[in-house]
Design an enzyme around this catalytic site. Structure first.
Site, PDB file in Angstrom:
ATOM      1  N   ALA A  13       8.704  22.922  32.094  1.00  0.00           N
ATOM      2  CA  ALA A  13       7.370  22.923  33.407  1.00  0.00           C
ATOM      3  C   ALA A  13       8.328  24.228  34.531  1.00  0.00           C
ATOM      4  CB  ALA A  13       7.064  21.999  33.907  1.00  0.00           C
ATOM      5  N   ASP A 159      24.054  37.954  31.717  1.00  0.00           N
ATOM      6  CA  ASP A 159      25.291  39.375  32.746  1.00  0.00           C
ATOM      7  C   ASP A 159      25.308  40.515  31.663  1.00  0.00           C
ATOM      8  OD1 ASP A 159      25.997  36.757  34.544  1.00  0.00           O
ATOM      9  OD2 ASP A 159      26.125  36.280  32.277  1.00  0.00           O
ATOM     10  N   HIS A 187      29.773  31.457  33.777  1.00  0.00           N
ATOM     11  CA  HIS A 187      28.874  32.359  33.968  1.00  0.00           C
ATOM     12  C   HIS A 187      28.662  31.865  35.305  1.00  0.00           C
ATOM     13  CE1 HIS A 187      24.323  33.657  34.813  1.00  0.00           C
ATOM     14  NE2 HIS A 187      24.407  32.014  35.294  1.00  0.00           N
TER      15      HIS A 187
HETATM   16  N1  LIG Z   1      22.684  31.193  32.411  1.00  0.00           N
HETATM   17  C1  LIG Z   1      21.568  31.868  33.267  1.00  0.00           C
HETATM   18  O1  LIG Z   1      22.332  33.309  33.426  1.00  0.00           O
HETATM   19  C2  LIG Z   1      20.841  31.719  33.495  1.00  0.00           C
HETATM   20  C3  LIG Z   1      20.681  29.879  34.473  1.00  0.00           C
HETATM   21  N2  LIG Z   1      20.197  29.837  35.428  1.00  0.00           N
HETATM   22  C4  LIG Z   1      19.513  28.150  35.079  1.00  0.00           C
HETATM   23  O2  LIG Z   1      18.803  27.341  34.402  1.00  0.00           O
HETATM   24  C5  LIG Z   1      17.749  26.451  35.009  1.00  0.00           C
HETATM   25  C6  LIG Z   1      16.650  26.178  35.066  1.00  0.00           C
HETATM   26  O3  LIG Z   1      16.099  27.545  36.081  1.00  0.00           O
HETATM   27  P1  LIG Z   1      14.322  26.819  36.897  1.00  0.00           P
HETATM   28  O4  LIG Z   1      13.389  27.558  36.248  1.00  0.00           O
HETATM   29  O5  LIG Z   1      14.568  28.803  37.386  1.00  0.00           O
HETATM   30  O6  LIG Z   1      14.345  26.405  37.783  1.00  0.00           O
HETATM   31  P2  LIG Z   1      13.420  25.351  37.432  1.00  0.00           P
HETATM   32  O7  LIG Z   1      13.906  24.241  39.293  1.00  0.00           O
HETATM   33  O8  LIG Z   1      11.956  26.133  38.328  1.00  0.00           O
HETATM   34  O9  LIG Z   1      13.259  24.339  36.663  1.00  0.00           O
HETATM   35  C7  LIG Z   1      14.265  22.884  36.148  1.00  0.00           C
HETATM   36  C8  LIG Z   1      13.370  22.157  35.353  1.00  0.00           C
HETATM   37  O10 LIG Z   1      14.194  21.458  34.897  1.00  0.00           O
HETATM   38  C9  LIG Z   1      13.466  20.159  34.783  1.00  0.00           C
HETATM   39  N3  LIG Z   1      14.479  19.084  34.159  1.00  0.00           N
HETATM   40  C10 LIG Z   1      14.983  18.833  35.278  1.00  0.00           C
HETATM   41  N4  LIG Z   1      15.895  18.013  34.972  1.00  0.00           N
HETATM   42  C11 LIG Z   1      16.075  17.493  33.404  1.00  0.00           C
HETATM   43  C12 LIG Z   1      15.724  16.721  32.170  1.00  0.00           C
HETATM   44  N5  LIG Z   1      16.853  15.825  32.376  1.00  0.00           N
HETATM   45  N6  LIG Z   1      15.642  17.333  31.274  1.00  0.00           N
HETATM   46  C13 LIG Z   1      14.198  17.931  30.888  1.00  0.00           C
HETATM   47  N7  LIG Z   1      14.041  18.569  31.954  1.00  0.00           N
HETATM   48  C14 LIG Z   1      14.302  18.388  33.127  1.00  0.00           C
HETATM   49  C15 LIG Z   1      13.107  20.046  36.062  1.00  0.00           C
HETATM   50  O11 LIG Z   1      12.162  19.088  36.251  1.00  0.00           O
HETATM   51  C16 LIG Z   1      12.319  21.642  36.529  1.00  0.00           C
HETATM   52  O12 LIG Z   1      10.464  21.230  35.989  1.00  0.00           O
HETATM   53  C17 LIG Z   1      18.700  26.420  36.570  1.00  0.00           C
HETATM   54  O13 LIG Z   1      19.933  25.400  36.602  1.00  0.00           O
HETATM   55  C18 LIG Z   1      19.135  27.963  37.012  1.00  0.00           C
HETATM   56  O14 LIG Z   1      21.427  27.584  37.484  1.00  0.00           O
HETATM   57  C19 LIG Z   1      19.219  30.390  35.612  1.00  0.00           C
HETATM   58  C20 LIG Z   1      19.422  31.673  35.332  1.00  0.00           C
HETATM   59  C21 LIG Z   1      19.917  32.507  34.385  1.00  0.00           C
HETATM   60  O1  LIG Z   2      22.862  31.373  40.089  1.00  0.00           O
HETATM   61  C1  LIG Z   2      21.747  31.072  39.816  1.00  0.00           C
HETATM   62  O2  LIG Z   2      21.008  30.089  39.855  1.00  0.00           O
HETATM   63  C2  LIG Z   2      21.371  31.890  38.741  1.00  0.00           C
HETATM   64  C3  LIG Z   2      21.551  32.186  38.232  1.00  0.00           C
HETATM   65  O3  LIG Z   2      23.205  31.252  36.795  1.00  0.00           O
HETATM   66  C4  LIG Z   2      21.975  33.543  37.511  1.00  0.00           C
HETATM   67  O4  LIG Z   2      21.134  34.428  37.913  1.00  0.00           O
HETATM   68  O5  LIG Z   2      22.705  34.174  36.865  1.00  0.00           O
END
Ligand SMILES: NC(=O)C1=CN([C@@H]2O[C@H](COP(=O)(O)OP(=O)(O)OC[C@H]3O[C@@H](n4cnc5c(N)ncnc54)[C@H](O)[C@@H]3O)[C@@H](O)[C@H]2O)C=CC1
Ligand SMILES: O=C([O-])CC(=O)C(=O)O
Length: 327
Positions: A13, A159, A187
């Site tokens: 969600a 990245d 990351h």
């Molecule tokens: N590796 C990468 O390149 C990137 C990683 N991210 C990371 O991705 C993650 C999600 O980002 P968004 O979708 O923008 O965040 P968001 O906050 O919009 O969505 C996260 C969702 O995870 C749910 N959630 C939390 N704990 C949970 C659990 N135990 N079980 C199931 N669902 C759970 C929340 O209720 C929420 O709906 C963040 O940790 C962010 O830092 C974001 C961008 C790039």
């Molecule tokens: O820092 C964050 O939560 C988002 C992230 O990982 C990225 O944009 O690479």
């Protein structure tokens, strides 16, 4: 039509989930002929929102969506999963220390790793997005002893794509002209985007762009891009992250092009001097549905120092989660 595959998405969600699910429904992630059973895993307090996303997904009227279900129970969510995409994570909020973040997320990924171990399909592939992505991957893999460690990856294709785009801009070429860029390490800001082996139009990148840029501004721009997006948008990258997830999964399943590679966080087997067990981003090729670390690249003193600095951060994170009893 082939048999439906089961895809479990945690954090369904959230922002990334909301966007990714429609790329699944359109066939971009798993192909135009693969029916998908979607399992959405959310926290209990976000189940209502997840049900709303499921209704919208139904309204996409996709012939590929065999079934959609929402649950807050990891063992129900991962039952029979062929693909597990772990996005759900606890974001850092005001007053939280780094250790608090590692602890909150470590507990989530320990539970999910154990559930994957017990109920997922035998050939499950797990891609971790939720931050800190590398260490979360390490924890999930450690709690899934029956699943080969190389089935787990942390997303660093975002990245990698950022590096491709910056090099293309600098060289004045299309990203299509670029090959063999690598992102090493965590990351995080310590990552090392490396142009030492990169090619631009078949020529060594370091003959096309100046070395000072490649060793300075380029690295800083790519490594700090996540923060720059947060500062500019007021929220972290969503659409570009989803594009990177699609790239990662499609390349793994379809293979990397000859002469090129991608980057992904993998449980180290000691390659390139990275201590075994840490989840580090490496240059990787894909063949037959599996990732393989590109062997035998020369690592000069500049690269060694950069890789070692990011690996030191990964080792610190491992030590912190060990201290918390999460490994
Ligand atoms: N590796 C990468 O390149 C990137 C990683 N991210 C990371 O991705 C993650 C999600 O980002 P968004 O979708 O923008 O965040 P968001 O906050 O919009 O969505 C996260 C969702 O995870 C749910 N959630 C939390 N704990 C949970 C659990 N135990 N079980 C199931 N669902 C759970 C929340 O209720 C929420 O709906 C963040 O940790 C962010 O830092 C974001 C961008 C790039
Ligand atoms: O820092 C964050 O939560 C988002 C992230 O990982 C990225 O944009 O690479």
């Amino acid at each position: 039509m082939p048999r439906p595959v089961t895809l479990t998405l945690s954090g369904a969600a959230g922002q990334i989930g909301y966007s990714l699910l429609f790329r699944v429904a359109s066939g971009e992630l798993l192909g135009p002929d693969t029916p998908v059973r979607v399992r959405m895993l959310e926290r209990p307090d976000a189940l209502g929102a997840a049900e709303g996303v499921a209704l919208e997904l139904q309204d996409a009227a996709s012939p590929l969506l065999a079934d959609v279900a929402v649950t807050a129970d990891p063992r129900t969510a991962f039952d029979g999963a062929d693909h597990a995409i772990l996005v759900g994570a606890r974001p850092r909020t005001a007053g939280m220390e780094r250790a608090d973040l590692l602890e909150a997320n470590g507990a989530i990924f320990r539970t999910q790793g154990a559930a994957i171990n017990d109920v997922a399909a035998d050939d499950v592939r797990v891609l971790v997005i939720g931050n800190p992505a590398n260490t979360n991957t390490m924890i999930a893999a450690a709690h899934a002893p029956d699943v080969p460690a190389d089935r787990f990856t942390a997303l660093t294709r975002l990245d990698h794509n950022r590096a491709l785009a910056q090099l293309a801009l600098r060289a004045g070429v299309s990203t299509r002209e670029i090959a063999r860029v690598t992102v090493w390490g965590n990351h995080s800001r310590t990552q090392y985007p490396d142009l030492r082996h990169a090619l631009v139009g078949g020529r060594p990148a370091l003959e096309v762009v100046d070395r000072a840029w490649a060793e300075g501004e380029f690295i800083e721009t790519v490594a700090q891009r996540g923060s720059a997006i947060i500062a500019a948008r007021g929220g972290s990258s969503v659409a570009s992250t989803v594009t990177a997830i699609v790239d990662h999964v499609r390349l793994r399943r379809g293979g990397t092009p000859p002469g090129d590679w991608s980057s992904a966080g993998r449980v180290s087997d000691g390659s390139y001097g990275v201590p075994a067990g840490l989840v580090c981003s490496f240059p990787v090729t894909a063949a037959d549905g599996d990732w393989h670390v590109v062997p035998g690249l020369e690592v000069d003193a500049f690269s060694r120092a950069r890789i070692d600095a990011s690996v030191a951060e990964l080792a610190d994170e491992r030590d912190a989660v060990r201290h918390l009893g999460l490994l």
